[in-house]
Design a protein around this motif. Structure first.
Motif, PDB file in Angstrom:
ATOM      1  N   PHE A 117      15.154  23.782   0.282  1.00  0.00           N
ATOM      2  CA  PHE A 117      14.448  24.671   1.206  1.00  0.00           C
ATOM      3  C   PHE A 117      13.839  25.774   0.378  1.00  0.00           C
ATOM      4  O   PHE A 117      14.525  26.418  -0.417  1.00  0.00           O
ATOM      5  CB  PHE A 117      15.392  25.273   2.257  1.00  0.00           C
ATOM      6  CG  PHE A 117      14.655  26.046   3.326  1.00  0.00           C
ATOM      7  CD1 PHE A 117      14.273  25.411   4.498  1.00  0.00           C
ATOM      8  CD2 PHE A 117      14.306  27.373   3.142  1.00  0.00           C
ATOM      9  CE1 PHE A 117      13.572  26.095   5.480  1.00  0.00           C
ATOM     10  CE2 PHE A 117      13.599  28.067   4.111  1.00  0.00           C
ATOM     11  CZ  PHE A 117      13.240  27.431   5.288  1.00  0.00           C
ATOM     12  N   GLU A 118      12.533  25.979   0.539  1.00  0.00           N
ATOM     13  CA  GLU A 118      11.831  26.957  -0.283  1.00  0.00           C
ATOM     14  C   GLU A 118      10.739  27.628   0.548  1.00  0.00           C
ATOM     15  O   GLU A 118       9.943  26.946   1.208  1.00  0.00           O
ATOM     16  CB  GLU A 118      11.196  26.212  -1.465  1.00  0.00           C
ATOM     17  CG  GLU A 118      10.583  27.069  -2.517  1.00  0.00           C
ATOM     18  CD  GLU A 118      10.031  26.212  -3.663  1.00  0.00           C
ATOM     19  OE1 GLU A 118       8.920  26.510  -4.111  1.00  0.00           O
ATOM     20  OE2 GLU A 118      10.710  25.250  -4.077  1.00  0.00           O
ATOM     21  N   ILE A 119      10.710  28.958   0.525  1.00  0.00           N
ATOM     22  CA  ILE A 119       9.650  29.713   1.198  1.00  0.00           C
ATOM     23  C   ILE A 119       8.441  29.733   0.262  1.00  0.00           C
ATOM     24  O   ILE A 119       8.563  30.140  -0.895  1.00  0.00           O
ATOM     25  CB  ILE A 119      10.102  31.161   1.504  1.00  0.00           C
ATOM     26  CG1 ILE A 119      11.332  31.179   2.403  1.00  0.00           C
ATOM     27  CG2 ILE A 119       8.959  31.977   2.101  1.00  0.00           C
ATOM     28  CD1 ILE A 119      11.126  30.609   3.771  1.00  0.00           C
ATOM     29  N   LEU A 120       7.288  29.285   0.766  1.00  0.00           N
ATOM     30  CA  LEU A 120       6.078  29.255  -0.069  1.00  0.00           C
ATOM     31  C   LEU A 120       5.216  30.492   0.149  1.00  0.00           C
ATOM     32  O   LEU A 120       4.576  30.971  -0.773  1.00  0.00           O
ATOM     33  CB  LEU A 120       5.281  27.979   0.215  1.00  0.00           C
ATOM     34  CG  LEU A 120       6.055  26.676  -0.044  1.00  0.00           C
ATOM     35  CD1 LEU A 120       5.223  25.470   0.363  1.00  0.00           C
ATOM     36  CD2 LEU A 120       6.481  26.579  -1.501  1.00  0.00           C
ATOM     37  N   ASP A 121       5.161  30.982   1.373  1.00  0.00           N
ATOM     38  CA  ASP A 121       4.568  32.280   1.692  1.00  0.00           C
ATOM     39  C   ASP A 121       5.089  32.678   3.070  1.00  0.00           C
ATOM     40  O   ASP A 121       5.939  31.995   3.632  1.00  0.00           O
ATOM     41  CB  ASP A 121       3.028  32.288   1.582  1.00  0.00           C
ATOM     42  CG  ASP A 121       2.323  31.421   2.612  1.00  0.00           C
ATOM     43  OD1 ASP A 121       2.787  31.327   3.763  1.00  0.00           O
ATOM     44  OD2 ASP A 121       1.273  30.840   2.273  1.00  0.00           O
ATOM     45  N   GLU A 122       4.572  33.768   3.631  1.00  0.00           N
ATOM     46  CA  GLU A 122       5.158  34.276   4.887  1.00  0.00           C
ATOM     47  C   GLU A 122       4.976  33.333   6.075  1.00  0.00           C
ATOM     48  O   GLU A 122       5.678  33.459   7.076  1.00  0.00           O
ATOM     49  CB  GLU A 122       4.614  35.665   5.222  1.00  0.00           C
ATOM     50  CG  GLU A 122       3.130  35.680   5.550  1.00  0.00           C
ATOM     51  CD  GLU A 122       2.613  37.074   5.855  1.00  0.00           C
ATOM     52  OE1 GLU A 122       1.634  37.173   6.616  1.00  0.00           O
ATOM     53  OE2 GLU A 122       3.171  38.061   5.333  1.00  0.00           O
ATOM     54  N   ASP A 123       4.073  32.372   5.966  1.00  0.00           N
ATOM     55  CA  ASP A 123       3.830  31.435   7.068  1.00  0.00           C
ATOM     56  C   ASP A 123       4.094  29.978   6.694  1.00  0.00           C
ATOM     57  O   ASP A 123       3.744  29.075   7.447  1.00  0.00           O
ATOM     58  CB  ASP A 123       2.368  31.547   7.545  1.00  0.00           C
ATOM     59  CG  ASP A 123       2.106  32.840   8.297  1.00  0.00           C
ATOM     60  OD1 ASP A 123       3.073  33.430   8.818  1.00  0.00           O
ATOM     61  OD2 ASP A 123       0.941  33.254   8.373  1.00  0.00           O
ATOM     62  N   LYS A 124       4.694  29.738   5.514  1.00  0.00           N
ATOM     63  CA  LYS A 124       4.810  28.356   5.053  1.00  0.00           C
ATOM     64  C   LYS A 124       6.128  28.148   4.311  1.00  0.00           C
ATOM     65  O   LYS A 124       6.544  28.989   3.529  1.00  0.00           O
ATOM     66  CB  LYS A 124       3.631  28.036   4.131  1.00  0.00           C
ATOM     67  CG  LYS A 124       3.517  26.577   3.776  1.00  0.00           C
ATOM     68  CD  LYS A 124       2.273  26.166   2.992  1.00  0.00           C
ATOM     69  CE  LYS A 124       1.393  27.190   2.395  1.00  0.00           C
ATOM     70  NZ  LYS A 124       0.313  26.652   1.568  1.00  0.00           N
ATOM     71  N   PHE A 125       6.766  26.995   4.584  1.00  0.00           N
ATOM     72  CA  PHE A 125       7.979  26.645   3.860  1.00  0.00           C
ATOM     73  C   PHE A 125       8.028  25.155   3.579  1.00  0.00           C
ATOM     74  O   PHE A 125       7.375  24.354   4.232  1.00  0.00           O
ATOM     75  CB  PHE A 125       9.242  27.108   4.602  1.00  0.00           C
ATOM     76  CG  PHE A 125       9.495  26.431   5.926  1.00  0.00           C
ATOM     77  CD1 PHE A 125      10.327  25.325   6.028  1.00  0.00           C
ATOM     78  CD2 PHE A 125       8.922  26.924   7.087  1.00  0.00           C
ATOM     79  CE1 PHE A 125      10.574  24.722   7.253  1.00  0.00           C
ATOM     80  CE2 PHE A 125       9.162  26.325   8.315  1.00  0.00           C
ATOM     81  CZ  PHE A 125       9.995  25.216   8.400  1.00  0.00           C
ATOM     82  N   LEU A 126       8.817  24.818   2.587  1.00  0.00           N
ATOM     83  CA  LEU A 126       9.007  23.442   2.153  1.00  0.00           C
ATOM     84  C   LEU A 126      10.472  23.100   2.352  1.00  0.00           C
ATOM     85  O   LEU A 126      11.348  23.931   2.115  1.00  0.00           O
ATOM     86  CB  LEU A 126       8.641  23.342   0.673  1.00  0.00           C
ATOM     87  CG  LEU A 126       8.890  22.029  -0.065  1.00  0.00           C
ATOM     88  CD1 LEU A 126       7.841  21.845  -1.142  1.00  0.00           C
ATOM     89  CD2 LEU A 126      10.270  21.994  -0.676  1.00  0.00           C
ATOM     90  N   PHE A 127      10.734  21.876   2.827  1.00  0.00           N
ATOM     91  CA  PHE A 127      12.115  21.430   2.917  1.00  0.00           C
ATOM     92  C   PHE A 127      12.188  19.943   2.642  1.00  0.00           C
ATOM     93  O   PHE A 127      11.203  19.224   2.739  1.00  0.00           O
ATOM     94  CB  PHE A 127      12.744  21.773   4.274  1.00  0.00           C
ATOM     95  CG  PHE A 127      12.241  20.935   5.417  1.00  0.00           C
ATOM     96  CD1 PHE A 127      12.927  19.809   5.842  1.00  0.00           C
ATOM     97  CD2 PHE A 127      11.077  21.282   6.086  1.00  0.00           C
ATOM     98  CE1 PHE A 127      12.464  19.039   6.890  1.00  0.00           C
ATOM     99  CE2 PHE A 127      10.606  20.524   7.138  1.00  0.00           C
ATOM    100  CZ  PHE A 127      11.305  19.396   7.546  1.00  0.00           C
ATOM    101  N   ALA A 128      13.378  19.502   2.278  1.00  0.00           N
ATOM    102  CA  ALA A 128      13.624  18.074   2.058  1.00  0.00           C
ATOM    103  C   ALA A 128      15.035  17.771   2.526  1.00  0.00           C
ATOM    104  O   ALA A 128      15.963  18.554   2.312  1.00  0.00           O
ATOM    105  CB  ALA A 128      13.457  17.715   0.590  1.00  0.00           C
ATOM    106  N   LEU A 129      15.166  16.646   3.184  1.00  0.00           N
ATOM    107  CA  LEU A 129      16.469  16.127   3.569  1.00  0.00           C
ATOM    108  C   LEU A 129      16.817  15.020   2.584  1.00  0.00           C
ATOM    109  O   LEU A 129      15.921  14.352   2.062  1.00  0.00           O
ATOM    110  CB  LEU A 129      16.435  15.591   4.996  1.00  0.00           C
ATOM    111  CG  LEU A 129      15.991  16.586   6.072  1.00  0.00           C
ATOM    112  CD1 LEU A 129      15.896  15.906   7.420  1.00  0.00           C
ATOM    113  CD2 LEU A 129      16.930  17.776   6.133  1.00  0.00           C
TER     114      LEU A 129
END
Length: 131
Positions: free
Chosen positions: A38-50
């Motif tokens: 789980f990673e915040i990319l900017d204030e409106d965007k994030f990345l996640f992986a299961l």
């Protein structure tokens, strides 16, 4: 394909529920236990992986204060939206339902329907504790 989570009742106002979901950082607390990234990319965007799944980037596309937040796929090969519908029951109670919408071929839809349904139900269920 259109999938809906179960509706969850929160002991929070619609405004409080909206404010929680409007902050993408809070989605980390809603993720299932099998999250591997789980990673915040900017204030409106994030990345996640299961575990066992590709990384997914979600970006906030639209908000309707206190009633709806739309997150959409940001890049990648699949185009889909995750919509949080928030309904005020009274000043201290709200109801949230997640809706997953995407256009997929029949084979892909068949493969992802189960995991996506489970995923959005987990997100919704975790709201009752996190929000």
């Amino acid at each position: 394909m259109n999938l809906e989570s179960k509706k969850v009742t929160l002991n929070k106002s619609a405004e409080d529920a909206f404010n929680f979901l409007n902050n993408v950082k809070n989605f980390e607390t809603l993720m299932p236990e099998n999250i591997s990234k789980f990673e915040i990319l900017d204030e409106d965007k994030f990345l996640f992986a299961l575990k066992g799944m590709p990384e997914i980037v979600l970006k906030k596309k639209e908000t309707v204060p206190h009633s709806k937040i739309i997150l959409g796929a940001a890049g990648g090969k699949l185009d889909f939206s995750l919509i949080a519908n928030i309904t005020e029951i009274d000043s201290n109670t709200s109801e949230v339902q997640l809706n997953f919408q995407g256009e997929f071929n029949a084979m892909m839809a068949m493969m992802i329907k189960g995991p996506i349904s489970k995923f959005i139900d987990t997100l919704a269920g975790n709201m009752t504790v996190a929000v």
